[in-house]
Enzyme design. Structure first.
Site, PDB file in Angstrom:
ATOM      1  N   LYS A 179       0.884  -1.172   0.000  1.00  0.00           N
ATOM      2  CA  LYS A 179       0.000   0.000   0.000  1.00  0.00           C
ATOM      3  C   LYS A 179       0.920   1.220   0.000  1.00  0.00           C
ATOM      4  O   LYS A 179       1.509   1.570   1.028  1.00  0.00           O
ATOM      5  CB  LYS A 179      -0.899  -0.040   1.244  1.00  0.00           C
ATOM      6  CG  LYS A 179      -1.488   1.303   1.676  1.00  0.00           C
ATOM      7  CD  LYS A 179      -2.521   1.845   0.725  1.00  0.00           C
ATOM      8  CE  LYS A 179      -3.012   3.220   1.161  1.00  0.00           C
ATOM      9  NZ  LYS A 179      -2.035   4.312   0.949  1.00  0.00           N
ATOM     10  N   GLU A 255       8.730   0.903  11.723  1.00  0.00           N
ATOM     11  CA  GLU A 255       9.760   1.932  11.608  1.00  0.00           C
ATOM     12  C   GLU A 255       9.018   3.256  11.759  1.00  0.00           C
ATOM     13  O   GLU A 255       8.359   3.705  10.826  1.00  0.00           O
ATOM     14  CB  GLU A 255      10.452   1.771  10.250  1.00  0.00           C
ATOM     15  CG  GLU A 255      11.869   2.257  10.262  1.00  0.00           C
ATOM     16  CD  GLU A 255      11.935   3.701   9.848  1.00  0.00           C
ATOM     17  OE1 GLU A 255      11.880   4.568  10.755  1.00  0.00           O
ATOM     18  OE2 GLU A 255      12.024   3.966   8.648  1.00  0.00           O
ATOM     19  N   CYS A 289      12.668  10.598   8.995  1.00  0.00           N
ATOM     20  CA  CYS A 289      12.619  10.276  10.432  1.00  0.00           C
ATOM     21  C   CYS A 289      14.013  10.225  11.033  1.00  0.00           C
ATOM     22  O   CYS A 289      14.148  10.240  12.253  1.00  0.00           O
ATOM     23  CB  CYS A 289      11.833   9.003  10.686  1.00  0.00           C
ATOM     24  SG  CYS A 289      12.455   7.640   9.772  1.00  0.00           S
ATOM     25  N   GLU A 386       8.571  16.003  16.032  1.00  0.00           N
ATOM     26  CA  GLU A 386       9.329  15.801  14.797  1.00  0.00           C
ATOM     27  C   GLU A 386       8.932  16.925  13.824  1.00  0.00           C
ATOM     28  O   GLU A 386       7.773  17.042  13.443  1.00  0.00           O
ATOM     29  CB  GLU A 386       8.941  14.438  14.230  1.00  0.00           C
ATOM     30  CG  GLU A 386       9.946  13.850  13.312  1.00  0.00           C
ATOM     31  CD  GLU A 386       9.602  12.407  12.918  1.00  0.00           C
ATOM     32  OE1 GLU A 386       8.438  11.995  13.047  1.00  0.00           O
ATOM     33  OE2 GLU A 386      10.516  11.719  12.457  1.00  0.00           O
TER      34      GLU A 386
HETATM   35  C1  SIN Z   1      12.797   7.494   6.863  1.00  0.00           C
HETATM   36  O1  SIN Z   1      12.825   8.703   6.909  1.00  0.00           O
HETATM   37  O2  SIN Z   1      11.759   6.878   7.126  1.00  0.00           O
HETATM   38  C2  SIN Z   1      13.991   6.641   6.484  1.00  0.00           C
HETATM   39  C3  SIN Z   1      15.165   7.401   6.067  1.00  0.00           C
HETATM   40  C4  SIN Z   1      16.336   6.552   5.609  1.00  0.00           C
HETATM   41  O3  SIN Z   1      16.210   5.349   5.346  1.00  0.00           O
HETATM   42  O4  SIN Z   1      17.399   7.111   5.495  1.00  0.00           O
END
Ligand code: SIN
Length: 482
Positions: A179, A255, A289, A386
């Site tokens: 998805k 994640e 992230c 964030e």
């Molecule tokens: C993410 O922002 O979810 C992952 C970033 C990365 O793999 O460098």
């Protein structure tokens, strides 16, 4: 450019074919740099998700029985195709996501690398054969694919967050339904066509774009035959998805969000620290992230660090991602830009000072200028939420214990960055940090060959590295009497 968009399939992909959505509806995909509509994509319905599950379930046994070498070679061919078509893949990504072409090209390389890495891991799924301690038997331990998976991917890395789930799933022998994010479905649809071209058998991969995540996720996770969910996205949504996997006890890899601290010690090489800060903050426009969310700098070097980082960020060229020389593209949406505006206003209301020039953007697109904030008080929301944008808030610390206390002042634990010339300190701080990853004198930890993932509210499970394939394998023990 139109030709590029025209060539992308825009339907639901399942069982090796392209389909209109069950109710023949579509949704628009826009360019965040121009606010123009690029094209319409099939709006997947529950019936499309159910049909994709049937195809994935039907293909699972024969796919699991396909020799690992063959699975690996499909991935290797997909890596080659991505590498050959990197320019087109990058341009498409820039159009739907906004990041500069340089950033998109880097993502294509990063994304393709997951296919190359897992093509090599497919043939290294190991086990053990040991004599029973009491004698009279043997213990055989082997690993088997978990079964059909649901992979939910975000908009910020439209290709790489897909390949780092699809790569290990293919290598392990799992079938899957993806998805993709509503805002950036084109890169994933294009990737599905590329994987079919690389020889991926029908049914192994389904892609269901949709304006409603729950319309796809609910029927898929509601089906006991689907045995795993891998999700990249917000902590809030991740929590709900883990609950949703409870009734069927599906395995989960999560994640989730981050709030990465960037620590600069008094003995740091300041040139390296500023370079690292630009990477950790500005990669992907800060929409990552693992982006450095807050800078904690020793009081003896804070002024100098702030001055140099301000100069670097002020020099970056902002513009539509497809234009030559552009380094900072737009944010993904008006909502995302509004959130950044709000967090900066909150910080300045509480006394933070903007040290960058505050270049303004006239015209279309969801742009926000790279911004440095000095003297940010600990109460400012931007230190705790964030930001997902190009803003670098700076605070100071007096000693190592205070630096760690500040670093740990968060529920998140994805990554931290540490700059020091003292190797003992780098290892000591790196080991004490309550995060899944730490960059020691580097602003970039992302690497297909390394285990990416967090602790605490940043989630669990690892993507990439030797660990990445285990997320898609169940351990099986055979007791053998001899
Ligand atoms: C993410 O922002 O979810 C992952 C970033 C990365 O793999 O460098």
């Amino acid at each position: 450019m139109n030709d590029l968009i025209d060539r992308v399939p825009k339907q639901v992909f399942r069982n090796g074919s392209w389909w209109d959505s069950a109710d023949a509806t579509t949704f628009g995909v826009h360019d965040p740099g121009s606010e123009e509509w690029l094209c319409e994509v099939a709006d997947g319905q529950a019936a499309d998700a159910e049909a994709a599950v049937e195809a994935a379930v039907a293909a699972q046994d024969s796919w699991a029985a396909t020799p690992p070498r063959e699975r690996g070679e499909i991935l290797r061919r997909a890596w080659q195709l991505m590498t050959d078509r990197a320019d087109d893949l990058a341009r498409l990504m820039t159009l739907e996501m906004g990041k500069s072409l340089t950033e998109s090209r880097a993502e294509v390389t990063y994304a393709a690398e997951f296919f190359r890495w897992f093509s090599e891991e497919a043939v290294r799924i190991d086990g053990r054969y040991t004599p029973s301690p009491a004698g009279g038997g043997r213990t055989i331990v082997t690993k088997q694919p978990v079964g059909p998976c649901l992979l939910v991917t975000p908009w910020n890395f439209p290709l790489a967050m897909g390949t780092r789930k699809i790569g290990p799933a293919i290598a392990a022998g799992c079938t899957m339904i993806v998805k993709p994010a509503q805002l950036t479905p084109l890169s994933m649809l294009n990737l599905a066509a590329l994987l079919a071209e690389a020889g991926l058998p029908d049914g192994v991969l389904g892609v269901v774009p949709s304006t409603s995540a729950s319309r796809v996720v609910d029927p898929v996770l509601g089906d006991f035959r689907v045995r795993k969910l891998s999700f990249t996205g917000s902590t809030e949504v991740g929590r709900k998805l883990v609950e949703q996997c409870a009734p069927n006890l599906q395995r989960t890899s999560m994640e989730l969000g981050g709030n990465a601290p960037f620590l600069v010690f008094p003995d740091a090489d300041l040139d390296a620290a500023v370079r690292g800060a630009v990477t950790a903050k500005m990669r992907n426009n800060g929409e990552s992230c693992v982006a450095a969310n807050r800078f904690h700098v020793h009081e003896s070097v804070a002024e100098e660090f702030t001055r140099r980082l301000t100069a670097e960020l002020d020099a970056l060229k902002m513009g539509h991602g497809t234009e030559d020389g552009v380094q900072v593209g737009p944010l993904i949406s008006i909502e995302q830009r509004d959130k950044v505006v709000e967090l900066v206003a909150d910080a300045t209301d509480r006394g933070a000072k903007v040290t960058t020039s505050g270049q303004q953007w006239e015209g279309k697109g969801f742009f926000y200028p790279p911004t440095v904030l000095a003297d940010v008080p600990s109460s400012a929301r931007i230190l705790h939420e964030e930001v997902f944008g190009p803003v670098a808030p700076i605070t100071t610390f007096a000693d190592e214990d205070e630096a760690l206390r500040l670093a740990h002042d968060t529920e998140f634990g994805l990554v931290a960055y540490v700059f020091t010339r003292d190797l003992d300190r780098a290892i000591r701080v790196g080991e004490r940090l309550r995060t899944g990853m730490a960059g020691l004198n580097t602003g970039l930890v992302s690497n297909a060959a390394a285990p990416f993932g967090g602790v605490k509210s940043s989630g669990f499970g690892r993507e990439g590295g030797a660990e990445g394939i285990d997320e898609y394998l169940d351990v099986k023990y055979l007791a053998l009497a001899v």
